[in-house]
Design a protein around this motif. Structure first.
Motif, mmCIF file in Angstrom:
data_model
loop_
_atom_site.group_PDB
_atom_site.id
_atom_site.type_symbol
_atom_site.label_atom_id
_atom_site.label_comp_id
_atom_site.label_asym_id
_atom_site.label_seq_id
_atom_site.Cartn_x
_atom_site.Cartn_y
_atom_site.Cartn_z
ATOM 1 N N VAL A 142 -9.168 50.805 -2.667
ATOM 2 C CA VAL A 142 -10.470 51.209 -3.186
ATOM 3 C C VAL A 142 -11.547 50.555 -2.339
ATOM 4 C CG1 VAL A 142 -10.585 49.303 -4.838
ATOM 5 C CG2 VAL A 142 -11.808 51.435 -5.320
ATOM 6 N N GLN A 143 -12.712 51.155 -2.311
ATOM 7 C CA GLN A 143 -13.834 50.555 -1.615
ATOM 8 C C GLN A 143 -14.503 49.511 -2.497
ATOM 9 O OE1 GLN A 143 -16.360 53.820 -0.283
ATOM 10 N NE2 GLN A 143 -15.386 53.725 1.736
ATOM 11 N N ALA A 144 -15.196 48.589 -1.864
ATOM 12 C CA ALA A 144 -15.915 47.553 -2.596
ATOM 13 C C ALA A 144 -16.864 48.200 -3.608
ATOM 14 C CB ALA A 144 -16.697 46.680 -1.628
ATOM 15 N N GLY A 145 -16.882 47.614 -4.792
ATOM 16 C CA GLY A 145 -17.687 48.166 -5.874
ATOM 17 C C GLY A 145 -16.933 49.110 -6.773
ATOM 18 N N GLY A 146 -15.742 49.501 -6.365
ATOM 19 C CA GLY A 146 -14.929 50.419 -7.139
ATOM 20 C C GLY A 146 -14.146 49.736 -8.240
ATOM 21 N N SER A 147 -13.310 50.526 -8.918
ATOM 22 C CA SER A 147 -12.543 50.025 -10.060
ATOM 23 C C SER A 147 -11.079 50.460 -9.961
ATOM 24 C CB SER A 147 -13.117 50.581 -11.374
ATOM 25 O OG SER A 147 -14.443 50.163 -11.577
ATOM 26 N N LEU A 148 -10.224 49.648 -10.534
ATOM 27 C CA LEU A 148 -8.811 49.967 -10.696
ATOM 28 C C LEU A 148 -8.353 49.417 -12.036
ATOM 29 C CD1 LEU A 148 -7.273 49.062 -7.199
ATOM 30 C CD2 LEU A 148 -7.427 51.356 -8.183
ATOM 31 N N ARG A 149 -7.321 50.012 -12.604
ATOM 32 C CA ARG A 149 -6.709 49.472 -13.807
ATOM 33 C C ARG A 149 -5.223 49.304 -13.577
ATOM 34 N NH1 ARG A 149 -6.171 51.451 -20.122
ATOM 35 N NH2 ARG A 149 -4.613 52.868 -19.260
ATOM 36 N N LEU A 150 -4.771 48.088 -13.777
ATOM 37 C CA LEU A 150 -3.352 47.771 -13.658
ATOM 38 C C LEU A 150 -2.715 47.801 -15.037
ATOM 39 C CD1 LEU A 150 -3.504 44.721 -11.206
ATOM 40 C CD2 LEU A 150 -3.477 47.171 -10.676
ATOM 41 N N SER A 151 -1.455 48.215 -15.077
ATOM 42 C CA SER A 151 -0.680 48.221 -16.312
ATOM 43 C C SER A 151 0.624 47.463 -16.093
ATOM 44 C CB SER A 151 -0.366 49.648 -16.746
ATOM 45 O OG SER A 151 -1.530 50.402 -16.986
ATOM 46 N N CYS A 152 1.116 46.873 -17.165
ATOM 47 C CA CYS A 152 2.381 46.137 -17.103
ATOM 48 C C CYS A 152 3.116 46.388 -18.409
ATOM 49 C CB CYS A 152 2.119 44.655 -16.911
ATOM 50 S SG CYS A 152 3.575 43.600 -17.110
ATOM 51 N N THR A 153 4.270 47.028 -18.328
ATOM 52 C CA THR A 153 5.055 47.320 -19.516
ATOM 53 C C THR A 153 6.219 46.352 -19.612
ATOM 54 O OG1 THR A 153 4.456 49.652 -19.421
ATOM 55 C CG2 THR A 153 6.370 49.080 -20.736
ATOM 56 N N ALA A 154 6.345 45.728 -20.783
ATOM 57 C CA ALA A 154 7.365 44.706 -21.007
ATOM 58 C C ALA A 154 8.532 45.274 -21.805
ATOM 59 C CB ALA A 154 6.759 43.523 -21.748
ATOM 60 N N SER A 155 9.694 44.749 -21.547
ATOM 61 C CA SER A 155 10.875 45.102 -22.321
ATOM 62 C C SER A 155 11.838 43.932 -22.325
ATOM 63 C CB SER A 155 11.568 46.352 -21.754
ATOM 64 O OG SER A 155 11.996 46.132 -20.426
ATOM 65 N N GLY A 156 12.682 43.877 -23.354
ATOM 66 C CA GLY A 156 13.716 42.853 -23.408
ATOM 67 C C GLY A 156 13.306 41.562 -24.078
ATOM 68 N N PHE A 157 12.057 41.476 -24.586
ATOM 69 C CA PHE A 157 11.621 40.285 -25.311
ATOM 70 C C PHE A 157 10.454 40.660 -26.216
ATOM 71 C CE2 PHE A 157 7.744 39.513 -22.860
ATOM 72 C CZ PHE A 157 7.999 40.128 -21.640
ATOM 73 N N SER A 158 10.204 39.775 -27.194
ATOM 74 C CA SER A 158 9.096 40.045 -28.107
ATOM 75 C C SER A 158 7.768 39.890 -27.391
ATOM 76 C CB SER A 158 9.155 39.105 -29.310
ATOM 77 O OG SER A 158 8.913 37.776 -28.885
ATOM 78 N N PHE A 159 6.763 40.605 -27.850
ATOM 79 C CA PHE A 159 5.495 40.662 -27.130
ATOM 80 C C PHE A 159 4.532 39.555 -27.565
ATOM 81 C CE2 PHE A 159 3.459 42.973 -23.974
ATOM 82 C CZ PHE A 159 2.167 43.340 -24.299
ATOM 83 N N ASN A 160 4.871 38.721 -28.495
ATOM 84 C CA ASN A 160 3.968 37.729 -29.073
ATOM 85 C C ASN A 160 4.040 36.421 -28.293
ATOM 86 O OD1 ASN A 160 2.238 36.392 -30.799
ATOM 87 N ND2 ASN A 160 3.859 35.860 -32.243
ATOM 88 N N ARG A 161 3.277 36.353 -27.181
ATOM 89 C CA ARG A 161 3.299 35.166 -26.318
ATOM 90 C C ARG A 161 2.181 35.264 -25.293
ATOM 91 N NH1 ARG A 161 9.031 35.332 -24.318
ATOM 92 N NH2 ARG A 161 9.303 36.225 -26.394
#
Length: 125
Positions: A12-31
């Motif tokens: 992306v060019q400077a000033g732009g935006s991106l959104r990263l995602s991270c999907t978890a599996s194999g453990f509880s999400f409370n941490r």
């Protein structure tokens, strides 16, 4: 088996935006979970962390006001919205998680035991 899978990197060019995602599996999400980055020739650093249970967040000073960390507990997915990107944000971004839940989160990479494979973010001027 614990697994973290990132997506959403790119160029992306400077000033732009991106959104990263991270999907978890194999453990509880409370941490503590967070986003870290490593630029060529530099040490891995914490960018933003969140306790996915009570929602407390912490940001590195360099991204405060530009990046937003969030999560969707029903989808076991962590997000990083990156706005007003700068060339200095260029790095490989990693999603990470505690191995066990703890009440207070920090941005020390050594404190996180599960890691994704990383996704490249490149910001051009």
């Amino acid at each position: 088996q614990a697994q973290l899978v990132e997506s959403g990197g790119g160029s992306v060019q400077a000033g732009g935006s991106l959104r990263l995602s991270c999907t978890a599996s194999g453990f509880s999400f409370n941490r503590c979970m967070g986003w870290f980055r490593q630029a060529p020739g530099k040490e891995r650093e914490g960018v933003a962390v969140i306790h996915t249970g009570f929602g407390g967040t912490y940001y590195a000073a360099s991204v405060q006001g530009r990046f937003t960390i969030s999560r969707d507990n029903t989808k076991k997915t962590l997000y990083l919205q990156m706005d007003s990107l700068e060339p200095e944000d260029t790095a490989i971004y990693y999603c990470a998680s505690d191995r066990e839940s703890r009440p207070a989160c920090d941005t020390r990479p050594d404190d996180y035991g599960y890691w994704g494979q990383g996704t490249q973010v490149a910001v051009s001027s």
